[in-house]
Scaffold this motif. Sequence first.
Motif, mmCIF file in Angstrom:
data_model
loop_
_atom_site.group_PDB
_atom_site.id
_atom_site.type_symbol
_atom_site.label_atom_id
_atom_site.label_comp_id
_atom_site.label_asym_id
_atom_site.label_seq_id
_atom_site.Cartn_x
_atom_site.Cartn_y
_atom_site.Cartn_z
ATOM 1 N N THR A 1 12.079 -1.662 1.892
ATOM 2 C CA THR A 1 10.828 -0.943 1.627
ATOM 3 C C THR A 1 9.837 -1.882 0.942
ATOM 4 O O THR A 1 10.190 -2.564 -0.025
ATOM 5 N N GLU B 1 0.736 -0.231 -3.610
ATOM 6 C CA GLU B 1 -0.251 0.846 -3.720
ATOM 7 C C GLU B 1 -1.544 0.365 -4.380
ATOM 8 O O GLU B 1 -2.640 0.815 -4.031
ATOM 9 N N LYS C 1 -3.459 -1.838 -1.793
ATOM 10 C CA LYS C 1 -4.083 -0.984 -0.778
ATOM 11 C C LYS C 1 -5.330 -0.304 -1.325
ATOM 12 O O LYS C 1 -6.364 -0.254 -0.659
ATOM 13 N N GLN D 1 2.412 -3.870 11.997
ATOM 14 C CA GLN D 1 3.226 -3.426 10.855
ATOM 15 C C GLN D 1 2.519 -2.344 10.063
ATOM 16 O O GLN D 1 3.121 -1.323 9.696
ATOM 17 N N ASP D 2 1.232 -2.540 9.787
ATOM 18 C CA ASP D 2 0.478 -1.561 9.010
ATOM 19 C C ASP D 2 0.321 -0.251 9.763
ATOM 20 O O ASP D 2 0.436 0.842 9.170
ATOM 21 N N LYS D 3 0.066 -0.317 11.066
ATOM 22 C CA LYS D 3 -0.078 0.898 11.862
ATOM 23 C C LYS D 3 1.225 1.691 11.914
ATOM 24 O O LYS D 3 1.221 2.924 11.953
ATOM 25 N N ALA D 4 2.342 0.944 11.889
ATOM 26 C CA ALA D 4 3.649 1.605 11.926
ATOM 27 C C ALA D 4 4.077 2.124 10.558
ATOM 28 O O ALA D 4 5.090 2.818 10.431
ATOM 29 N N GLY D 5 3.302 1.793 9.522
ATOM 30 C CA GLY D 5 3.633 2.262 8.178
ATOM 31 C C GLY D 5 4.840 1.567 7.587
ATOM 32 O O GLY D 5 5.516 2.133 6.710
ATOM 33 N N LEU D 6 5.117 0.329 8.020
ATOM 34 C CA LEU D 6 6.293 -0.378 7.531
ATOM 35 C C LEU D 6 6.008 -1.081 6.213
ATOM 36 O O LEU D 6 4.889 -1.478 5.945
#
Length: 425
Positions: free
Chosen positions: A337, A372, A375, A420-425
């Motif tokens: 994670t 977080e 972002k 990666q970001d679009k997949a929420g990884l």
Amino acid sequence: MRYREELAKLAKVQGRPFRIAMVGAGQMGRGFANQSHRMGLEVAVVIDISADRINQTYQDIGRELPLISSDAAELNALISQGKPCGAQDIDLVPLLDVDVVVEATGVAEIGAKVIYNALRAKKHVATLNVECDVTVGPILRDTAIENDVIYAVCHGDEPIEAKELVDFALDLSFEIICAGKGKNNPFEPHSNPDTVAERAAKKNMNPKMLASFTDGSKTMIEMAALANATGLKLSQRAMIGPKTSVKELSETYALKEDGGVLSEAGVVDYCTGDVAPGVFVVVRTDSPYVSEEMSYLSMGKGPYFAIYRPYHLASVEAPLTVAKMLVDKRSSFVSGTRMSEVIASTKRAHKAGERFDAIGGFSARGVADRVEDAKRENLVPIGLLQGAVAKRDLPIDHLVTYEDVDLDETQTIYQLRVIQDKAGL
């Protein structure tokens, strides 16, 4: 001795040694090559832009000079005959008949391209490129799974050795208070290849590599990787980095209410002092008897205790990761994670239109941050910054945002990060 024996048995069954394509023949790659062949792993082909470095690598291990070719068929013929060979084009890597690709360039973009394409070609990949892993490790992990191969960050660097201590402590049911490393280079946030050139020459190091140590980037990247692999948080943006000693670790990394520096348990941090070049984990137990035993064993006064490894062997122990891939069929270190990001802080003022260079260069240094927070402030990962162009004037010590720069969208690492970001990884 176990892995040497098991590798020999497996090689005997298949009728040949395990073959490695090594990408990057700088300091880390040479160390890997020099050690791996002693374990029964064959460096079958070396890929580097410098023919001299390719030749030097084979000279180091006592082999004849290689044939350097740009033809995959010719290289594969040489590999099958056990003859040393080399190439200067990383696009050849997925076409080579090898068991494992070892990526040792230290350049995030090159690492992303080599690793991703090799995994898609269904080859195991071991990397010494933590810079790449903290940027796109999760998508590389998932690509390996999709192609039924193994991806791993190599043994020898502090993140994996610290994670070994974390796993050990968790197996014993200790509570993890803090895990981290000692930093043995002075913190010079604005240092660059020119300011460290003399020291680098004395250490026989690449000045960019040394600058990435002294400006703090390497420490930030390593501890971010540790956080992502273990699920531990960062202590805070840029971490605390207190000065302490091996004897004082368990007191320093206690909670504030107990006289330490931490606001919460379960974090990653680094320190200066005699802890370097080692790694550590500070733990706590709710068992009075176990606490008494740990105190008796000189692990601390309690209720906090420090488990310490006084060394890491860099590229010398990196081949253990390849051995675990081939013998145990497992990754020794992989992103989990995403807990941490490594953002960028300018090391000098930039004018609009100026281009950013690589980690360890003149433009920016890495700063570890909680995901977080990065972002929320729209901060750019330093692994994406090479080749970016400033859209406006930026002062020194400025945290770079996506609004500040035009990123190089042609780079593999940028494209993988978007996925990666679009997949929420």
